[in-house]
Design a protein around this motif. Structure first.
Motif, PDB file in Angstrom:
ATOM      1  N   TYR A 108       0.818  -1.370   0.020  1.00 38.00           N
ATOM      2  CA  TYR A 108       0.075   0.013   0.140  1.00 38.00           C
ATOM      3  C   TYR A 108       0.767   1.429   0.005  1.00 38.00           C
ATOM      4  CZ  TYR A 108      -3.918  -3.100   1.630  1.00 38.00           C
ATOM      5  OH  TYR A 108      -4.601  -4.228   1.564  1.00 38.00           O
ATOM      6  N   VAL A 109       0.397   2.345  -0.609  1.00 40.39           N
ATOM      7  CA  VAL A 109       0.960   3.497  -0.463  1.00 40.39           C
ATOM      8  C   VAL A 109       0.241   4.217   0.502  1.00 40.39           C
ATOM      9  CG1 VAL A 109       1.407   5.901  -1.382  1.00 40.39           C
ATOM     10  CG2 VAL A 109       1.563   3.907  -2.910  1.00 40.39           C
ATOM     11  N   MET A 110       0.926   4.739   1.563  1.00 41.88           N
ATOM     12  CA  MET A 110       0.178   5.263   3.115  1.00 41.88           C
ATOM     13  C   MET A 110       0.696   6.862   2.942  1.00 41.88           C
ATOM     14  SD  MET A 110       1.013   4.704   7.045  1.00 41.88           S
ATOM     15  CE  MET A 110       0.313   3.046   6.911  1.00 41.88           C
ATOM     16  N   ALA A 111      -0.474   7.741   3.065  1.00 42.68           N
ATOM     17  CA  ALA A 111      -0.274   8.965   3.508  1.00 42.68           C
ATOM     18  C   ALA A 111      -0.474   9.506   4.681  1.00 42.68           C
ATOM     19  CB  ALA A 111      -1.108   9.826   2.758  1.00 42.68           C
ATOM     20  N   GLU A 112       0.393  10.270   5.311  1.00 44.00           N
ATOM     21  CA  GLU A 112       0.437  10.499   6.861  1.00 44.00           C
ATOM     22  C   GLU A 112       0.196  12.090   6.960  1.00 44.00           C
ATOM     23  OE1 GLU A 112       3.186  10.287  10.811  1.00 44.00           O
ATOM     24  OE2 GLU A 112       3.172   8.700   9.108  1.00 44.00           O
ATOM     25  N   PHE A 113      -0.833  12.258   7.951  1.00 46.90           N
ATOM     26  CA  PHE A 113      -1.227  13.632   8.341  1.00 46.90           C
ATOM     27  C   PHE A 113      -1.370  13.903   9.650  1.00 46.90           C
ATOM     28  CE2 PHE A 113      -3.093  12.409   4.304  1.00 46.90           C
ATOM     29  CZ  PHE A 113      -2.878  13.288   3.240  1.00 46.90           C
ATOM     30  N   GLY A 114      -1.201  15.226   9.876  1.00 47.75           N
ATOM     31  CA  GLY A 114      -1.320  15.596  11.348  1.00 47.75           C
ATOM     32  C   GLY A 114      -2.545  15.863  12.035  1.00 47.75           C
ATOM     33  N   THR A 115      -3.559  15.902  11.460  1.00 48.85           N
ATOM     34  CA  THR A 115      -5.095  16.143  11.687  1.00 48.85           C
ATOM     35  C   THR A 115      -6.031  15.262  11.050  1.00 48.85           C
ATOM     36  OG1 THR A 115      -5.611  17.947  10.399  1.00 48.85           O
ATOM     37  CG2 THR A 115      -4.639  18.450  12.134  1.00 48.85           C
ATOM     38  N   LYS A 116      -6.729  15.013  11.649  1.00 46.36           N
ATOM     39  CA  LYS A 116      -7.964  14.241  11.467  1.00 46.36           C
ATOM     40  C   LYS A 116      -8.817  14.823  10.103  1.00 46.36           C
ATOM     41  CE  LYS A 116     -12.069  11.408  12.359  1.00 46.36           C
ATOM     42  NZ  LYS A 116     -12.956  10.946  13.807  1.00 46.36           N
ATOM     43  N   THR A 117      -9.232  16.159  10.144  1.00 46.09           N
ATOM     44  CA  THR A 117      -9.605  17.000   9.168  1.00 46.09           C
ATOM     45  C   THR A 117      -8.821  17.049   7.760  1.00 46.09           C
ATOM     46  OG1 THR A 117     -10.525  18.489  10.732  1.00 46.09           O
ATOM     47  CG2 THR A 117     -10.478  19.371   8.542  1.00 46.09           C
ATOM     48  N   ALA A 118      -7.552  17.061   7.881  1.00 47.29           N
ATOM     49  CA  ALA A 118      -6.679  16.938   6.807  1.00 47.29           C
ATOM     50  C   ALA A 118      -6.764  15.544   5.947  1.00 47.29           C
ATOM     51  CB  ALA A 118      -5.139  17.295   7.142  1.00 47.29           C
ATOM     52  N   LEU A 119      -6.804  14.425   6.871  1.00 49.53           N
ATOM     53  CA  LEU A 119      -6.967  12.913   6.365  1.00 49.53           C
ATOM     54  C   LEU A 119      -8.278  12.941   5.704  1.00 49.53           C
ATOM     55  CD1 LEU A 119      -6.056  10.331   5.828  1.00 49.53           C
ATOM     56  CD2 LEU A 119      -6.910   9.639   8.234  1.00 49.53           C
ATOM     57  N   GLU A 120      -9.273  13.480   6.421  1.00 48.92           N
ATOM     58  CA  GLU A 120     -10.720  13.251   5.641  1.00 48.92           C
ATOM     59  C   GLU A 120     -10.730  14.030   4.225  1.00 48.92           C
ATOM     60  OE1 GLU A 120     -12.996  14.813   8.791  1.00 48.92           O
ATOM     61  OE2 GLU A 120     -13.256  12.863   9.908  1.00 48.92           O
ATOM     62  N   GLU A 121     -10.291  15.237   4.342  1.00 51.32           N
ATOM     63  CA  GLU A 121     -10.148  15.980   3.111  1.00 51.32           C
ATOM     64  C   GLU A 121      -9.246  15.000   1.813  1.00 51.32           C
ATOM     65  OE1 GLU A 121      -8.116  20.244   0.778  1.00 51.32           O
ATOM     66  OE2 GLU A 121      -8.584  19.969   3.130  1.00 51.32           O
ATOM     67  N   ALA A 122      -7.974  14.723   2.161  1.00 49.01           N
ATOM     68  CA  ALA A 122      -7.233  13.670   1.368  1.00 49.01           C
ATOM     69  C   ALA A 122      -7.906  12.636   0.705  1.00 49.01           C
ATOM     70  CB  ALA A 122      -5.879  13.466   2.148  1.00 49.01           C
ATOM     71  N   CYS A 123      -8.958  12.027   1.651  1.00 44.38           N
ATOM     72  CA  CYS A 123      -9.597  10.827   1.178  1.00 44.38           C
ATOM     73  C   CYS A 123     -10.748  11.090   0.077  1.00 44.38           C
ATOM     74  CB  CYS A 123     -10.264  10.348   2.447  1.00 44.38           C
ATOM     75  SG  CYS A 123      -9.107   9.411   3.431  1.00 44.38           S
ATOM     76  N   THR A 124     -10.964  12.478  -0.054  1.00 43.28           N
ATOM     77  CA  THR A 124     -11.951  12.880  -1.234  1.00 43.28           C
ATOM     78  C   THR A 124     -11.273  13.328  -2.358  1.00 43.28           C
ATOM     79  OG1 THR A 124     -11.875  15.283  -0.539  1.00 43.28           O
ATOM     80  CG2 THR A 124     -13.467  13.681   0.531  1.00 43.28           C
ATOM     81  N   ARG A 125      -9.841  13.414  -2.160  1.00 43.02           N
ATOM     82  CA  ARG A 125      -9.184  13.863  -3.580  1.00 43.02           C
ATOM     83  C   ARG A 125      -8.971  12.992  -4.675  1.00 43.02           C
ATOM     84  NH1 ARG A 125      -4.689  18.557  -2.739  1.00 43.02           N
ATOM     85  NH2 ARG A 125      -5.824  20.125  -1.605  1.00 43.02           N
ATOM     86  N   GLN A 126      -8.888  13.472  -5.872  1.00 46.78           N
ATOM     87  CA  GLN A 126      -8.730  12.257  -7.181  1.00 46.78           C
ATOM     88  C   GLN A 126      -7.121  12.254  -6.948  1.00 46.78           C
ATOM     89  OE1 GLN A 126     -10.769  13.197 -10.762  1.00 46.78           O
ATOM     90  NE2 GLN A 126      -9.604  11.507 -11.781  1.00 46.78           N
ATOM     91  N   LEU A 127      -6.476  11.087  -6.980  1.00 49.60           N
ATOM     92  CA  LEU A 127      -5.365  11.043  -6.929  1.00 49.60           C
ATOM     93  C   LEU A 127      -4.504  10.911  -8.395  1.00 49.60           C
ATOM     94  CD1 LEU A 127      -4.979   8.119  -4.408  1.00 49.60           C
ATOM     95  CD2 LEU A 127      -4.693  10.575  -3.902  1.00 49.60           C
ATOM     96  N   GLU A 128      -5.265  10.071  -9.555  1.00 51.53           N
ATOM     97  CA  GLU A 128      -4.766  10.486 -10.812  1.00 51.53           C
ATOM     98  C   GLU A 128      -5.961  10.559 -11.558  1.00 51.53           C
ATOM     99  OE1 GLU A 128      -1.199   6.894 -10.797  1.00 51.53           O
ATOM    100  OE2 GLU A 128      -3.421   6.041 -10.396  1.00 51.53           O
ATOM    101  N   GLU A 129      -5.783  11.159 -12.773  1.00 54.87           N
ATOM    102  CA  GLU A 129      -6.686  11.326 -14.021  1.00 54.87           C
ATOM    103  C   GLU A 129      -7.352   9.922 -14.487  1.00 54.87           C
ATOM    104  OE1 GLU A 129      -7.212  13.635 -18.182  1.00 54.87           O
ATOM    105  OE2 GLU A 129      -5.284  13.472 -17.104  1.00 54.87           O
ATOM    106  N   ASN A 130      -8.594   9.959 -14.384  1.00 51.89           N
ATOM    107  CA  ASN A 130      -9.303   8.731 -14.840  1.00 51.89           C
ATOM    108  C   ASN A 130      -9.116   7.548 -13.842  1.00 51.89           C
ATOM    109  OD1 ASN A 130     -10.111  10.103 -17.221  1.00 51.89           O
ATOM    110  ND2 ASN A 130      -8.269   9.417 -18.235  1.00 51.89           N
ATOM    111  N   ASN A 131      -8.737   7.846 -12.627  1.00 51.48           N
ATOM    112  CA  ASN A 131      -8.882   6.688 -11.604  1.00 51.48           C
ATOM    113  C   ASN A 131      -9.483   7.266 -10.515  1.00 51.48           C
ATOM    114  OD1 ASN A 131      -7.840   4.808  -9.836  1.00 51.48           O
ATOM    115  ND2 ASN A 131      -5.891   5.082  -9.848  1.00 51.48           N
ATOM    116  N   GLU A 132     -10.728   6.271 -10.229  1.00 59.94           N
ATOM    117  CA  GLU A 132     -11.757   6.516  -9.390  1.00 59.94           C
ATOM    118  C   GLU A 132     -11.036   6.210  -7.746  1.00 59.94           C
ATOM    119  OE1 GLU A 132     -15.052   4.850 -10.445  1.00 59.94           O
ATOM    120  OE2 GLU A 132     -15.676   6.178 -12.325  1.00 59.94           O
ATOM    121  N   HIS A 133     -10.121   5.467  -7.898  1.00 63.71           N
ATOM    122  CA  HIS A 133      -9.537   5.026  -6.325  1.00 63.71           C
ATOM    123  C   HIS A 133      -8.986   6.050  -5.770  1.00 63.71           C
ATOM    124  CE1 HIS A 133     -10.365   0.759  -7.342  1.00 63.71           C
ATOM    125  NE2 HIS A 133      -9.718   0.917  -8.711  1.00 63.71           N
ATOM    126  N   LYS A 134      -9.527   5.998  -4.430  1.00 64.03           N
ATOM    127  CA  LYS A 134      -8.890   7.085  -3.392  1.00 64.03           C
ATOM    128  C   LYS A 134      -8.353   6.603  -2.163  1.00 64.03           C
ATOM    129  CE  LYS A 134     -12.406  10.325  -5.136  1.00 64.03           C
ATOM    130  NZ  LYS A 134     -13.635  11.361  -4.661  1.00 64.03           N
TER     131      LYS A 134
END
Length: 350
Positions: free
Chosen positions: A96-122
């Motif tokens: 897995y690729v793991m991304a680490e954040f200092g706050t829960k709010t930042a993580l929740e926002e990151a989980c909504t972002r599109q990581l790659e074009e034409n890729n629906e996985h987040k």
């Protein structure tokens, strides 16, 4: 030192003073506190450190190699406040690729972002045991045997709580397993909070909500007696009638280091001093398999071979008899090996 010395002293000290969603990380809320000592003001600015992590299986990223996949996630979230790093992580032979954040709010926002074009996985967030909601659904089970089976434990706990278990993570603590059990509803903890222990096969295992503090654990171990002179092979299951009659809350039987057999004594804890005192001074005492049992103070030394309060192991008749028997067996080692008698391999280890 005897094989059970360390377990006995550890218990006395306590008495006195893992699918993706199963991964749990450390707690870390920050608090401000001011302490004064020797006219010096100490400002406590970080009592606990918490990290919030999101993961995505590398199979769900388009890059041709790991470096490209790490870079794709990094580009997608590195502009965010409280972003710390991306790294490769392994879980159950998956990468897995793991991304680490200092706050829960930042993580929740990151989980909504599109990581790659034409890729629906987040990114998917990992449970954090420091979150209040998770903590309120978590039960700590201690003193489980090393051959503990998670499926068996799950069925036992679901029966006790009438609630579904969502995950169990475990760790080794000396000769025991400690399990963190997370339920899908907080009601599970309320359904079991008055119990101090549960029966797991032959053993009684201590349980407590994850919200328990060190002081809470110490309070539960405050009123303890040592039950000695147990016959060989006796388990907490065999003592169930005794424990019920004495209103005992927990029963802990140490194990030996070499063969992992149960000791010949047990630590039994009670809810208050009155119950403990009544048990210790009650005229009606107990016997099992023709052996009389004795109550004594938890710190009193007893024989580590037979559990007697009258002598220590170097003066134990059972210990001497066992030693002499082993010496007799050694004399026949060669012919046992030659004729391959039943269990001859065991005899050859003496």
């Amino acid at each position: 030192m005897s094989q059970t010395d360390n377990q006995e002293s550890d218990h006395a000290e306590t008495s006195s003073n893992k699918s993706q969603e199963n991964i749990i990380i450390n707690d870390d809320s920050t608090t401000d506190d001011v302490m004064k000592e020797n006219n010096t003001t100490w400002i406590k600015f970080a009592n606990k450190i918490r990290r919030y992590k999101g993961v995505i299986n590398i199979k769900n990223l388009f890059g041709e190699n790991i470096k490209q996949k790490l870079g794709a996630v990094n580009r997608a979230v590195s502009d965010m406040d409280h972003f710390m790093r991306t790294k490769l992580s392994y879980y159950r032979r998956e990468q897995y690729v793991m991304a680490e954040f200092g706050t829960k709010t930042a993580l929740e926002e990151a989980c909504t972002r599109q990581l790659e074009e034409n890729n629906e996985h987040k990114l998917n967030s990992i449970m954090n045991k420091g979150d209040e909601d998770v903590k309120n659904r978590t039960l700590i089970v201690r003193d489980l045997p090393l051959d503990m089976n998670k499926e068996t434990l799950t069925k036992i706990l679901e029966k006790h709580t009438n609630t579904k278990v969502t995950s169990i993570t475990s760790r080794v603590t000396g000769p025991w397993i400690t399990a963190n059990v997370i339920f899908d509803e907080q009601q599970a903890i309320k359904n079991i909070e008055r119990k101090w222990s549960i029966a797991y096969l032959k053993d009684l295992c201590c349980i407590a909500p994850a919200s328990f503090t060190k002081e809470d654990y110490e309070q539960r171990n405050l009123y303890t007696l040592k039950l000695t002179n147990l016959p060989f092979g006796i388990t907490a299951y065999d003592l169930r009638d005794l424990l019920e009659q004495t209103q005992a809350k927990t029963c802990f039987i140490p194990r030996t280091r070499d063969r992992y057999t149960r000791a010949r004594y047990a630590y039994v804890s009670f809810e208050n001093e009155k119950i403990r005192s009544d048990v210790a001074h009650e005229d009606n005492q107990f016997e099992i398999k023709g052996t009389y049992l004795h109550w004594t103070h938890e710190s009193d030394k007893t024989c580590h071979k037979c559990g007697s309060i009258d002598h220590i192991v170097k003066d134990c008749y059972e210990h001497k008899e066992s030693f002499e028997r082993k010496n007799r067996i050694i004399q026949y080692k060669k012919i046992y090996n030659r004729y391959r008698i039943p269990n001859y391999r065991k005899y050859n280890t003496y």
